[in-house]
Design an enzyme around this catalytic site. Structure first.
Site, mmCIF file in Angstrom:
data_model
loop_
_atom_site.group_PDB
_atom_site.id
_atom_site.type_symbol
_atom_site.label_atom_id
_atom_site.label_comp_id
_atom_site.label_asym_id
_atom_site.label_seq_id
_atom_site.Cartn_x
_atom_site.Cartn_y
_atom_site.Cartn_z
ATOM 1 N N GLU A 34 -0.760 -4.233 11.975
ATOM 2 C CA GLU A 34 -0.010 -3.983 10.812
ATOM 3 C C GLU A 34 1.312 -4.347 11.144
ATOM 4 O OE1 GLU A 34 -0.926 -0.196 8.207
ATOM 5 O OE2 GLU A 34 1.020 0.385 9.483
ATOM 6 N N CYS A 42 5.500 6.736 4.748
ATOM 7 C CA CYS A 42 4.353 5.804 4.358
ATOM 8 C C CYS A 42 3.787 6.186 3.119
ATOM 9 C CB CYS A 42 3.216 5.667 5.549
ATOM 10 S SG CYS A 42 4.154 5.177 6.752
ATOM 11 N N ASP A 93 -4.494 -10.739 -0.370
ATOM 12 C CA ASP A 93 -3.395 -11.366 0.023
ATOM 13 C C ASP A 93 -2.386 -11.241 -1.272
ATOM 14 O OD1 ASP A 93 -1.468 -12.584 1.455
ATOM 15 O OD2 ASP A 93 -1.987 -14.572 0.696
ATOM 16 N N HIS A 94 -1.376 -10.636 -1.097
ATOM 17 C CA HIS A 94 -0.178 -10.353 -2.285
ATOM 18 C C HIS A 94 -0.900 -9.517 -3.195
ATOM 19 C CE1 HIS A 94 1.530 -13.635 -0.066
ATOM 20 N NE2 HIS A 94 2.669 -13.512 -1.032
ATOM 21 N N HIS A 97 3.078 -4.721 4.147
ATOM 22 C CA HIS A 97 3.185 -5.469 5.444
ATOM 23 C C HIS A 97 2.744 -6.637 5.611
ATOM 24 C CE1 HIS A 97 3.639 -1.188 7.315
ATOM 25 N NE2 HIS A 97 2.861 -0.803 6.179
ATOM 26 N N HIS A 125 0.944 -1.160 0.137
ATOM 27 C CA HIS A 125 0.013 0.088 0.192
ATOM 28 C C HIS A 125 0.864 1.335 0.147
ATOM 29 C CE1 HIS A 125 -0.610 1.314 4.562
ATOM 30 N NE2 HIS A 125 0.899 0.958 4.378
ATOM 31 N N HIS A 136 5.001 0.095 -0.323
ATOM 32 C CA HIS A 136 5.721 -0.662 0.797
ATOM 33 C C HIS A 136 4.601 -1.461 1.184
ATOM 34 C CE1 HIS A 136 3.856 2.248 3.356
ATOM 35 N NE2 HIS A 136 3.714 1.204 4.242
HETATM 36 NI NI NI Z 1 2.312 1.049 5.799
#
Ligand code: NI
Length: 137
Positions: free
Chosen positions: A126, A33, A79-80, A41, A14, A39
């Site tokens: 997160e 961010c 997911d992914h 998580h 995200h 990036h």
């Molecule tokens: Ni983040």
């Protein structure tokens, strides 16, 4: 009333970014961010449901059924994936864990009701130091 929590994991990319703001405004508010190159998580999702024990089965809910509902409606969609670009229930929203928790609630609430139980809480970790909890209002 009894409470049951199912844990599921997913990984997603995200970027904290608000449409309508300039890149510099996004950078100022969200810092690293808001990296334009994304990036990711490794998220942990906790779905807590509540209700009464079924006197025949001794269960609140069949965990296989609950797990399938979470995987089909949430995990397989995120997911992914890139949360900003390809996840329908995050469309047009800032990709924060707060918005994610509310969106997951909205997706799962009607599905859980169809099982004759209630959604109680959505928790999203997160990072190991930060988590969000949402109770539906
Ligand atoms: Ni983040």
């Amino acid at each position: 009333m009894i409470y049951l929590t199912r844990r599921e994991k997913f990984s997603a990319a995200h970027r904290m970014y608000k449409n309508g703001w300039s890149d510099s405004k996004n950078q100022e508010v969200f810092g690293d961010c808001s990296n334009p190159n994304w990036h990711g998580h490794n998220y942990i999702l906790f779905v807590t449901v509540k209700g009464n024990i079924n006197s025949e089965t001794g269960y609140l809910v069949n965990l296989k059924t609950l797990g399938s509902i979470i995987r089909e409606n949430v995990i397989q969609k995120i997911d992914h994936k890139n949360m900003n670009l390809e996840v329908d229930f995050m469309n047009g929203k800032v990709a924060s864990s707060e918005n994610l928790a509310v969106s997951i609630w909205e997706v799962l609430d009607p599905k859980v009701k169809m099982l004759g139980i209630e959604l109680h809480k959505i928790k999203i970790e997160e990072t190991e130091n930060n988590f969000i909890e949402y109770f539906g209002k």
